[in-house]
Write an enzyme that holds these catalytic residues in place. Structure first.
Site, PDB file in Angstrom:
ATOM      1  N   GLU A   1       0.754  -1.176  -0.206  1.00 42.10           N
ATOM      2  CA  GLU A   1      -0.090  -0.211  -0.156  1.00 42.10           C
ATOM      3  C   GLU A   1       0.592   1.683  -0.006  1.00 42.10           C
ATOM      4  O   GLU A   1       1.906   0.877   0.583  1.00 42.10           O
ATOM      5  CB  GLU A   1      -1.082   0.206   1.278  1.00 42.10           C
ATOM      6  CG  GLU A   1      -1.894   1.273   0.982  1.00 42.10           C
ATOM      7  CD  GLU A   1      -2.936   1.373   2.983  1.00 42.10           C
ATOM      8  OE1 GLU A   1      -3.702   1.981   2.399  1.00 42.10           O
ATOM      9  OE2 GLU A   1      -1.957   0.831   3.771  1.00 42.10           O
TER      10      GLU A   1
ATOM     11  N   LYS B   1     -10.238  -0.207  -1.623  1.00 38.70           N
ATOM     12  CA  LYS B   1     -10.671  -0.544  -0.519  1.00 38.70           C
ATOM     13  C   LYS B   1     -12.038  -0.203   0.385  1.00 38.70           C
ATOM     14  O   LYS B   1     -12.363   0.318   0.232  1.00 38.70           O
ATOM     15  CB  LYS B   1      -9.647   0.225   0.140  1.00 38.70           C
ATOM     16  CG  LYS B   1      -9.441  -0.206   1.896  1.00 38.70           C
ATOM     17  CD  LYS B   1      -8.818   0.852   2.502  1.00 38.70           C
ATOM     18  CE  LYS B   1      -8.507   1.037   4.302  1.00 38.70           C
ATOM     19  NZ  LYS B   1      -7.264   1.618   4.387  1.00 38.70           N
TER      20      LYS B   1
ATOM     21  N   CYS C   1      -4.627  -2.548   4.116  1.00 36.95           N
ATOM     22  CA  CYS C   1      -4.084  -2.543   5.646  1.00 36.95           C
ATOM     23  C   CYS C   1      -5.252  -2.578   6.577  1.00 36.95           C
ATOM     24  O   CYS C   1      -5.049  -3.790   7.036  1.00 36.95           O
ATOM     25  CB  CYS C   1      -4.809  -0.216   5.971  1.00 36.95           C
ATOM     26  SG  CYS C   1      -4.009   0.259   7.144  1.00 36.95           S
TER      27      CYS C   1
END
Length: 532
Positions: A292, A355, A409
């Site tokens: 990321e 995401k 994440c």
């Protein structure tokens, strides 16, 4: 112990608040990667003894009265210690953000402690002075932990159950009851020493029995884990060899100073270099993985990037990278997606995932207009915030690749809510923990991810910008890792997924049964106290 128990029971006002604040801070030492498990046995009995001496109120004051304050104070201490590492992110931006760091951490810890305050208040409604009261408190505390992991987008960092996962052996019980089941167990075990002290004159041997039973439960947990590790064969897949790159792209914090060409140079150089005589190089890989924030710019700003990536990749090799994505048909000013892109050896984007679970205050601001007046913005650059993707699209289908679950994440934190795992062959997590360099945050985040692998019975592949990059087998054992702040690459293998674990099959139905039984115990013990 008599002095401590009586002090806690008789304390009130600010003295009781301070006592519980310190006790909660001690309990906070049990979180990953510290794992000071005895801290729970030392601190949590004080919560019980304070509730023993808490005044009873009527009406709404009973819900937000002394019992609430007791749980809130304990939780505030716990979460201040558990979340202190979040302050490292304020050093990245500096300025007014750095001044606000202590305030922000204390406010966040207080908001989360509100859940523990409610758990304490509800437990006190059904309170008794017998041994079953610890079951009552453990039940409501587990409900509170589940609630804070799901309500208002959820924030399931440092659930109490992680204290029972310091080793691969202890971690295996998560495959049966999940992290929230471990939370109930950790609460119950931590509260057990409160039963050693008693004012009813029971023999010491009877009062010590629950404590020794708690130790026996931990021993049984270790035994189960050892047997599962020894008796569960794991098989490497021969169709996947991933090359994980940890590039230390610190430009993620300020897009205004990004040089796209220089970043691509660094990423390609790292991907192609050999880290030692045993490194087979990019030619032996099936996939190259960039984390990321590896590309802290839009590909439209540097159209040569895709062509250079295509030239880097050998035939049949695919790049999986974190990137910011704006749909071609989007109107000007549309917030971008935080995405994973799959790029083939021709430099073509063949698959993507956006995401879905954004980080509050990191990628979007709740009540943005209010915070903007104070000069506060989300940490991740993006003037208009970031858009959330569709959580139903987490299963990535990349040509020539077994289907895998894409998680960016902290999406890896949401136990039992990762997405469709029926077809998933492994868990794929990219992250940027450079915001928290020098703190316990990266190691803590990585440990949480390992527990997801155990729960689901699948390998985990995790690429981080600055640490911790690692790969595990389906039992959560680390098969390779890079140290934090190490600019390097590593080869990662993926194992065949195991047969669905009990947790993967039934999720939290067993926990629901436990909580219902706990509530019945609470009601029964409370009614017995009323009759007496």
């Amino acid at each position: 112990m008599t002095w401590l128990a009586e002090t806690a029971m008789l304390a009130h006002g600010w003295r009781r608040f301070l006592l519980l604040l310190v006790a909660g801070a001690i309990a906070g030492l049990s979180v990953p990667p510290l794992f000071v498990l005895p801290a729970l046995f030392i601190a949590m009995p004080l919560w019980v003894w304070c509730l023993d001496g808490a005044e009873r109120r009527k009406g709404l004051a009973r819900l937000f009265g002394p019992a609430f304050v007791i749980g809130f104070a304990f939780g505030w201490g716990y979460f201040t210690v558990a979340f202190h590492w979040l302050g490292a992110a304020f050093f990245v931006d500096g300025g007014v953000m750095l001044v606000l760091m202590p305030f922000a951490i204390l406010v966040l810890a207080a908001l989360i402690a509100f859940f523990w305050g409610l758990a304490s208040a509800f437990a006190h409604i059904f309170w008794s002075h017998g041994p079953w009261r610890i079951v009552t408190l453990a039940t409501f505390l587990t409900i509170a932990e589940w609630a804070r992991g799901h309500l208002l987008t959820g924030f399931p960092f440092d659930l109490l159950g992680y204290a029972l996962t310091p080793t691969a052996e202890m971690m295996q019980l998560a495959s049966v009851i999940g992290i929230y089941g471990l939370t109930f167990l950790a609460a119950l075990l931590g509260l057990t020493p409160a039963l050693i002290w008693s004012a009813d004159g029971r023999p010491l041997t009877r009062r010590l029995a629950p404590f020794f039973l708690a130790l026996a439960v931990i021993a049984a947990q270790l035994g189960y884990g050892y047997n599962r590790l020894e008796g569960t064969p794991v098989v490497e897949r021969d169709d996947l060899r991933l090359r994980l790159v940890q590039p230390l792209v610190y430009e993620h914090a300020d897009w205004g100073n990004v040089n796209p060409a220089a970043i691509i140079d660094r990423l390609i150089t790292l991907s192609e270099m050999r880290m030692g005589p045993n490194d087979p190089g990019i030619e032996a890989a099936t996939h190259v993985v960039w984390p990321e924030s590896a590309l802290p710019f839009f590909l439209s700003q540097y159209p040569e990037a895709l062509a250079r990536i295509g030239r880097m990749l050998p035939d049949g090799v695919t790049l999986l990278t974190g990137a910011s994505r704006v749909p071609f048909e989007a109107a000007p000013g549309t917030p971008p997606f935080n995405a994973i892109l799959a790029i083939n050896d021709a430099g073509e984007i063949v698959s993507s995932y956006d995401k879905a679970h954004l980080v509050p205050f990191g990628e979007f601001l709740p009540f943005q207009e209010f915070w903007a007046q104070l000069g506060i913005k989300q940490f991740v650059p993006g003037a208009e915030g970031w858009a959330a993707g569709d959580p139903r699209r987490r299963l990535m289908q990349v040509p020539g690749t077994p289907p895998f679950l894409a998680l960016i994440c902290y999406e890896i934190l949401f136990s039992g809510d990762l997405g469709d795992t029926q077809e998933t062959q492994f868990l794929f997590n990219i992250t940027n923990d450079a915001w928290f360099d020098g703190s316990i945050g990266p190691a803590q985040h990585a440990h949480h991810a390992r527990v997801r692998a155990v729960e689901e019975g699948m390998s985990l592949v995790r690429a981080a910008n600055s640490g911790v990059t690692l790969a595990t087998d389906p039992l959560g054992r680390v098969t390779g890792a890079l140290a934090p702040r190490e600019m390097a690459v590593m080869e990662a293998v993926v194992h065949e997924r195991l047969e669905p674990t009990l947790f993967a099959r039934y999720r939290y139905w067993p926990l629901l049964v436990i909580l219902v039984l706990g509530l019945l115990v609470a009601v029964a013990s409370s009614r017995r106290r009323s009759r007496q």
